[in-house]
Write an enzyme that holds these catalytic residues in place. Structure first.
Site, PDB file in Angstrom:
ATOM      1  N   CYS A  63       0.875  -1.179   0.000  1.00 24.96           N
ATOM      2  CA  CYS A  63       0.000   0.000   0.000  1.00 24.96           C
ATOM      3  C   CYS A  63       0.907   1.222   0.000  1.00 24.96           C
ATOM      4  O   CYS A  63       2.101   1.099  -0.294  1.00 24.96           O
ATOM      5  CB  CYS A  63      -0.989  -0.025   1.163  1.00 24.96           C
ATOM      6  N   HIS A  96      14.726 -15.108  11.097  1.00 22.48           N
ATOM      7  CA  HIS A  96      14.344 -15.201  12.521  1.00 22.48           C
ATOM      8  C   HIS A  96      12.841 -15.311  12.749  1.00 22.48           C
ATOM      9  O   HIS A  96      12.422 -15.906  13.732  1.00 22.48           O
ATOM     10  CB  HIS A  96      14.871 -13.986  13.291  1.00 22.48           C
ATOM     11  N   ARG A 130      16.239 -22.173  17.716  1.00 22.06           N
ATOM     12  CA  ARG A 130      15.603 -21.382  18.784  1.00 22.06           C
ATOM     13  C   ARG A 130      14.535 -20.441  18.242  1.00 22.06           C
ATOM     14  O   ARG A 130      13.602 -20.055  18.950  1.00 22.06           O
ATOM     15  CB  ARG A 130      16.651 -20.596  19.570  1.00 22.06           C
TER      16      ARG A 130
HETATM   17  C1  RB5 Z   1      -4.162   5.199   0.753  1.00 24.67           C
HETATM   18  O1  RB5 Z   1      -4.215   6.573   0.556  1.00 24.67           O
HETATM   19  C2  RB5 Z   1      -3.243   4.859   1.926  1.00 24.67           C
HETATM   20  O2  RB5 Z   1      -3.864   5.250   3.115  1.00 24.67           O
HETATM   21  C3  RB5 Z   1      -2.899   3.395   1.928  1.00 24.67           C
HETATM   22  O3  RB5 Z   1      -2.293   3.060   0.730  1.00 24.67           O
HETATM   23  C4  RB5 Z   1      -1.946   2.950   3.021  1.00 24.67           C
HETATM   24  O4  RB5 Z   1      -0.800   3.735   3.050  1.00 24.67           O
HETATM   25  C5  RB5 Z   1      -2.535   2.721   4.347  1.00 24.67           C
HETATM   26  O5  RB5 Z   1      -1.868   2.313   5.297  1.00 24.67           O
END
Ligand code: RB5
Length: 150
Positions: A63, A96, A130
Site C-alpha cells: 500500500c 528469525h 531457537r
Molecule cells: C491510501 O491513501 C493509503 O492510506 C494506503 O495506501 C496505506 O498507506 C494505508 O496504510
C-alpha cells in the site's frame, strides 16, 4: 512456488513493477487492477487467505506506507507479515521470524530498493532452531486469553 501479491491503489504501480521485474517467478495477482481508490484490507485479506490455505507459498502486500496492509494481513490467523524498509529487515524477517508475507510501502521507498528487498526476502531461508520456539510462542498469542493475563 506461487507468490500471492496484492495492493491497493497506493501500491498498484509497485505491484505492477515487481511482477514485470521477476519474470522467472509465478505470481497470483489478487488485484487491485487499476489506480482507482480502493481499500487495502480487501487485498491484504485475499493474499493472506491464499497463504494460510496453501494455494500460495508466500505473499507480498503493498500500500502507500505498507502499514495498512501489514496490520490487515496480520489479523488473519497463521500470518506473519513483515513490513520491511531495507534489505536487512527483509532477510531477518525470514531468518528469525519465518515471515510468510512481505509488506511494502510504495510511497516510502524507491523502486530499486523495493526490488532489492523482494529479492533478498525471497532468497533468505528460515534459520529454525531457537527461532522456531519463539515463533511457536508468538503464534500461540493468536489464542491467548488476554482477560486473565498479568
Ligand atoms: C491510501 O491513501 C493509503 O492510506 C494506503 O495506501 C496505506 O498507506 C494505508 O496504510
Amino acid at each position: 512456488m506461487i507468490i500471492a501479491i496484492g495492493s491497493d491503489h497506493g501500491g498498484f504501480r509497485l505491484k505492477t513493477r515487481i511482477i514485470a521485474h521477476f519474470t522467472d517467478l509465478e505470481f497470483d495477482d489478487v488485484g487491485t487492477g487499476a489506480q482507482e481508490s480502493c481499500d487495502y484490507s480487501d487485498y491484504a485479506r485475499l493474499v493472506a487467505e491464499r497463504v494460510v490455505r496453501g494455494s500460495a507459498q508466500c505473499g507480498i502486500v503493498i500500500c502507500g506506507s505498507g502499514i495498512g496492509v501489514s496490520i490487515a494481513a496480520n489479523k488473519i490467523r497463521g500470518i506473519r507479515a513483515a513490513l520491511c524498509c531495507n534489505e536487512y529487515m527483509a532477510e531477518m524477517s525470514r531468518r528469525h521470524n519465518d515471515a510468510n508475507i512481505l509488506a511494502l510501502g510504495e510511497r516510502v521507498m524507491g523502486e530499486e530498493l523495493a526490488l532489492a528487498i523482494v529479492k533478498r526476502w525471497l532468497e533468505a531461508p528460515f534459520d529454525g532452531g531457537r527461532h522456531q520456539r519463539r515463533i511457536d510462542k508468538m503464534m500461540s498469542l493468536e489464542h491467548a486469553d488476554t482477560k486473565h493475563s498479568r
